[in-house]
Design an enzyme around this catalytic site. Structure first.
Site, PDB file in Angstrom:
ATOM      1  N   GLU A 180     -23.120  25.455  34.109  1.00 28.91           N
ATOM      2  CA  GLU A 180     -23.435  24.258  34.310  1.00 28.91           C
ATOM      3  C   GLU A 180     -23.814  23.497  33.110  1.00 28.91           C
ATOM      4  O   GLU A 180     -23.534  22.183  33.025  1.00 28.91           O
ATOM      5  CB  GLU A 180     -24.180  23.847  35.717  1.00 28.91           C
ATOM      6  CG  GLU A 180     -23.473  24.197  36.979  1.00 28.91           C
ATOM      7  CD  GLU A 180     -22.287  23.186  37.333  1.00 28.91           C
ATOM      8  OE1 GLU A 180     -22.230  21.794  36.624  1.00 28.91           O
ATOM      9  OE2 GLU A 180     -21.318  23.353  38.083  1.00 28.91           O
ATOM     10  N   ASP A 182     -21.117  13.496  39.767  1.00 22.95           N
ATOM     11  CA  ASP A 182     -20.936  13.271  38.115  1.00 22.95           C
ATOM     12  C   ASP A 182     -19.874  12.394  37.985  1.00 22.95           C
ATOM     13  O   ASP A 182     -19.462  11.788  38.865  1.00 22.95           O
ATOM     14  CB  ASP A 182     -20.840  14.705  37.713  1.00 22.95           C
ATOM     15  CG  ASP A 182     -19.340  15.517  37.914  1.00 22.95           C
ATOM     16  OD1 ASP A 182     -18.936  14.636  38.953  1.00 22.95           O
ATOM     17  OD2 ASP A 182     -19.032  16.254  37.333  1.00 22.95           O
ATOM     18  N   TYR A 203     -28.101  16.074  39.298  1.00 25.99           N
ATOM     19  CA  TYR A 203     -26.687  16.610  39.466  1.00 25.99           C
ATOM     20  C   TYR A 203     -26.834  17.955  39.192  1.00 25.99           C
ATOM     21  O   TYR A 203     -26.103  18.845  40.164  1.00 25.99           O
ATOM     22  CB  TYR A 203     -25.865  15.811  38.478  1.00 25.99           C
ATOM     23  CG  TYR A 203     -24.571  16.726  38.308  1.00 25.99           C
ATOM     24  CD1 TYR A 203     -23.550  16.851  39.263  1.00 25.99           C
ATOM     25  CD2 TYR A 203     -24.495  17.731  37.217  1.00 25.99           C
ATOM     26  CE1 TYR A 203     -22.788  17.560  38.825  1.00 25.99           C
ATOM     27  CE2 TYR A 203     -23.383  18.605  36.978  1.00 25.99           C
ATOM     28  CZ  TYR A 203     -22.503  18.715  37.788  1.00 25.99           C
ATOM     29  OH  TYR A 203     -21.425  19.200  37.901  1.00 25.99           O
TER      30      TYR A 203
END
Ligand code: SF4
Length: 368
Positions: A40, A141, A123
């Site tokens: 991520e 996102d 997020y």
């Protein structure tokens, strides 16, 4: 926005599509929280194809949170070099150290604890916790926002007039509580592969029947394009010493910027990594670089500056022209903390793409 039966069909269709068509990505092979977290962070501002080799190399060198926490920071940056946005790597290591110190080396399971780690925002916390631990947190996102805006035909700038919080609400309503991790990934995958910014492939879309933008013929024009920030032009000059063995000199990472202005300082443009002596040019590149060189190396005199082909680089909204100057010298000057290494191979130190371009230009003939 959807009736309960439509919502149920919507979820079923999207999850079935994801199960059949999802891309085979290395971080999807298991749900280890460290791997999910690393992917991520790497995928922020970075394309999937660009992130994959970095992800694999990084994991090979730092297979656990512990090994990342204990690594020399320069080694972490070296493996990140080329991926850009280096504060991600610095925060990643700081977070790893906190995880070891406070969470027994395991990524925490609550949103509050995750948000307290460096480099983790709303997020990223939702993505990691939903994928690794199946926490019921919906991600939002750019990709997901585009899909949701099209589904509801939301017009206008998605980041203004309270549209983003509304989209977050929509994301939470749609989230499938049975499999939050797969659900979030399915929405992101749809945005990345079919519901793309330009030319969405509505004919292949598993949720086309629920899409208002498609029905209204607005799929290609939602979301509204954000106004781009004006480009700032910057000229830098860099000094490249070259000794008879082809070795050069790099300076250590510069300190953090002292001031914060809309214009990035040189340290930021160099990504605070190892670099050639570099200045921002105001009028006369060679003259200003000479003055800077004299300050750094007062004992050196009568240096012959040989211009190398200029290079171009971009960092966010900064458009940078770099003017490298070579100095052929019998012996590299000594400077505490500077390092000498072959100009043709700077890979032993963490350097930015800008420094890589300077090295490349300095290796080319002047006529190019
Ligand atoms: Fe996106 Fe088209 Fe699917 Fe709507 S139908 S979600 S615009 S790909």
């Amino acid at each position: 926005m959807l009736s309960s039966s439509s919502l149920s069909r919507f979820r079923k269709n999207l999850l079935a599509w994801f199960s059949q068509f999802q891309r085979d990505l290395p971080w999807r092979r298991d749900k280890d929280p460290y791997r999910v977290w690393l992917s991520e962070i790497m995928l922020q501002q970075t394309r999937v194809a660009a992130a994959i080799p970095y992800y694999l190399r990084f994991l090979e060198r730092f297979p656990t949170v512990q090994s990342l926490a204990e690594a020399p920071p320069q080694e972490v940056l070296r493996l990140w070099a080329g991926l850009g946005y280096y504060s991600r790597a610095r925060n990643l290591q700081k977070a790893a150290q906190e995880i070891v110190a406070r969470h027994h080396g395991i990524f925490p399971q609550t949103e509050e604890q995750a948000l307290a780690l460096p480099g983790i925002g709303v997020y990223t916390a939702a993505a990691i916790l939903s994928i690794a631990y199946e926490k019921k947190l919906a991600v939002l996102d750019g990709n997901v926002a585009r899909v949701l805006a099209r589904l509801d035909a939301v017009t206008g700038d998605l980041r203004s007039n309270g549209r983003w919080p509304k989209l977050q609400q929509t994301a939470s309503t749609l989230l499938d509580p049975c499999c939050p991790g797969d659900w979030n990934q399915a929405l992101m995958e749809l945005g990345a592969t079919l519901c793309t910014p330009r030319s969405p492939q509505c004919r292949l879309c598993p949720v086309a029947e629920s899409c208002e933008a498609r029905k209204l013929g607005l799929a290609g024009s939602i979301p509204e394009k954000r106004k781009k920030r004006d480009t700032v032009e910057i000229v830098l000059a860099s000094l490249v010493f070259i000794d008879p063995k082809g070795r050069t000199l790099l300076l250590p990472p510069p300190k953090s910027p002292q001031k914060s202005t809309s214009r990035a300082d040189v340290a930021t443009l160099l990504s605070r990594m190892w670099h050639f002596p570099t200045i921002e040019v105001h009028q006369n590149a060679e003259l200003e670089l000479r003055q800077h060189t004299h300050k750094l190396f007062p004992a050196l005199a009568n240096l012959h500056f040989v211009p190398a082909p200029k290079a171009r680089h971009a960092v966010t909204f900064h458009s940078i022209t770099i003017l490298p100057f070579r100095i052929y010298i019998p012996k590299l000057p000594r400077l505490a903390s500077a390092k000498s290494l072959p100009l043709a191979d700077l890979s032993s130190l963490p350097i930015s793409n800008l420094t890589r371009k300077v090295a490349l230009s300095a290796s080319l003939p002047s006529s190019m």
